[in-house]
Enzyme design. Structure first.
Site, PDB file in Angstrom:
ATOM      1  N   HIS A 186      -0.009 -29.549  63.108  1.00 31.97           N
ATOM      2  CA  HIS A 186       0.907 -30.290  62.226  1.00 31.97           C
ATOM      3  C   HIS A 186       1.215 -29.475  60.967  1.00 31.97           C
ATOM      4  CE1 HIS A 186       2.292 -34.460  60.705  1.00 31.97           C
ATOM      5  NE2 HIS A 186       2.709 -33.559  59.827  1.00 31.97           N
ATOM      6  N   GLY A 210       9.513 -38.574  57.854  1.00 35.46           N
ATOM      7  CA  GLY A 210      10.320 -39.235  56.834  1.00 35.46           C
ATOM      8  C   GLY A 210       9.740 -40.520  56.281  1.00 35.46           C
ATOM      9  N   HIS A 242       5.003 -39.419  63.024  1.00 39.36           N
ATOM     10  CA  HIS A 242       4.369 -39.731  61.737  1.00 39.36           C
ATOM     11  C   HIS A 242       4.275 -41.257  61.621  1.00 39.36           C
ATOM     12  CE1 HIS A 242       5.569 -35.642  60.584  1.00 39.36           C
ATOM     13  NE2 HIS A 242       4.882 -35.750  59.464  1.00 39.36           N
ATOM     14  N   GLU A 281       0.722 -43.606  57.762  1.00 37.50           N
ATOM     15  CA  GLU A 281       0.464 -42.721  56.617  1.00 37.50           C
ATOM     16  C   GLU A 281       0.827 -43.495  55.342  1.00 37.50           C
ATOM     17  OE1 GLU A 281       3.355 -39.629  56.253  1.00 37.50           O
ATOM     18  OE2 GLU A 281       2.140 -38.400  54.906  1.00 37.50           O
ATOM     19  N   ASP A 340       0.027 -29.984  57.096  1.00 42.30           N
ATOM     20  CA  ASP A 340       1.292 -30.691  56.791  1.00 42.30           C
ATOM     21  C   ASP A 340       2.305 -29.740  56.148  1.00 42.30           C
ATOM     22  OD1 ASP A 340       2.776 -32.965  57.145  1.00 42.30           O
ATOM     23  OD2 ASP A 340       2.130 -33.950  55.307  1.00 42.30           O
TER      24      ASP A 340
END
Ligand code: HPA
Ligand code: ZN
Length: 342
Positions: free
Chosen positions: A20, A179, A206, A209, A287
């Site tokens: 990632h 996003g 994603h 989070e 990330d």
């Protein structure tokens, strides 16, 4: 061994797998200054002043809005094919220097194309060719994921998915949804991800989070995710934890990013130890190493030293990353062997 820490060079010397990492969040500040100078972009001339616009600072608000705002400045730099190829090459080089043996680098064609109205097809072509060349030059295995944002148009996402499927042979192995998870649903993207999967692309989403465990459930059940980007808020719902275990889902956990975007109030409050304890498949990832000013070795050391996770458990995360690579069986087995040998 498990109660000891290790010097930083131990973490560098460990052959690593990263699943990632965003290309757009990997741009070097020194390269930004070069690009600004060559393209007449008016920006602060000093590295320090520029850093404030594109990297998280100690005094920054630790919120997801502030984190995402860095990408808006970064979009100013996507000025030419040469810039996009250079960014890609340097992202691969930086990973290789950190002794990453296999990198899944994700990139956002819509973001890269926007500043200059480049055709999506051309942007994808530049990233694929540059990543393949850099992988050979820096002796690292690289595959690509095409990423689309929840807060951007599903129509454009559909075009990206179609182009990604046409470029499987050139190293695009999956699709990612990223996003603003707080204000935008994944459901408008459901059909697109279904088609992408049918076309042979693997899916990571994603979720969990900046919003809760329900989004992890949705990513698994509705979007067909095999891996979850972050997903740390899964721990808020035991049933979703059980669902993730049943489906053998892998979590791409990015601790510093989570701290900087306000997911957790402090590094040592991060639930990665609890996720491991709950027998979830956990991997360690960066990330956006450029925005966060980190590399993967830093993350391993910080998780060892700040969170007290044992070296054995960290090695297991690295091995889990190899097991969860979006590669054909034979290539995945070969990667696992390389990591196991160490
Ligand atoms: N979450 C969602 N979108 C993103 C992230 C993230 O952590 N990083 C880059 N795009
Ligand atoms: Zn991400």
């Amino acid at each position: 061994m498990s109660n000891q820490t290790a010097p930083l060079n131990f973490y560098y010397s460990l052959p690593k797998v990263e699943l990632h990492r965003h290309l757009e969040g990997s741009l070097r500040v020194s390269t930004m200054l070069d690009i600004a100078y060559a393209n007449g972009i008016s920006l602060p001339k000093s590295k320090f002043e520029l850093s404030k616009l594109v990297q998280i600072q100690d005094e920054d608000a630790l919120t997801f809005q502030n984190f995402l705002s860095k990408f808006n400045t970064l979009r100013l730099f996507y000025k030419s094919p040469e810039v996009i190829k250079r960014m890609t090459r340097e992202a691969v080089e930086d990973a290789a220097k950190d002794n990453i043996k296999y990198l899944e680098l994700r990139f956002t064609p819509v973001a890269l194309s926007r500043a200059e109205n480049f055709p999506l097809k051309d942007v994808i072509d530049w990233v694929c060719s540059s990543a393949a060349e850099a992988a050979k030059d820096f002796e690292i295995k690289v595959r690509l994921l095409a990423s689309v944002n929840r807060h951007e148009s599903p129509e454009l996402a559909e075009q990206v998915a179609r182009l990604a499927a046409e470029n499987i042979e050139r190293g695009i192995v999956g699709m990612d949804l990223a996003g603003n998870e707080v204000e935008f649903s994944a459901i408008p993207f459901k059909g697109i991800f279904k088609e992408a999967k049918q076309a042979g692309l693997q899916i990571t989403i994603h979720a969990g989070e900046w919003a809760g465990a329900e989004n992890v459930r949705e990513a698994i059940e509705e979007l067909g995710a095999k891996r979850i980007g972050h997903g740390v808020r899964v721990m808020e719902d035991e049933q979703v934890v059980a669902l993730a275990r049943e489906h053998g889902i892998t979590f791409e956990v990015c601790v510093t990013s989570n701290y900087q975007s306000g997911v957790v109030p402090s590094l040592d409050a991060h639930p990665i130890p609890q996720m491991m304890h709950a027998n979830l498949n956990v991997t360690v990832d960066t990330d956006d190493p450029g925005i966060s000013r980190i590399d993967l070795s830093h993350e391993y050391r910080m998780i060892r030293e700040e969170l007290g996770v044992s070296l054995e458990s960290l090695k297991e995360c690295n091995l889990q990353a190899a097991r969860s690579a979006f590669l054909p069986d034979d290539e995945r087995e070969a990667l696992i062997m390389i990591i196991e040998k160490e």
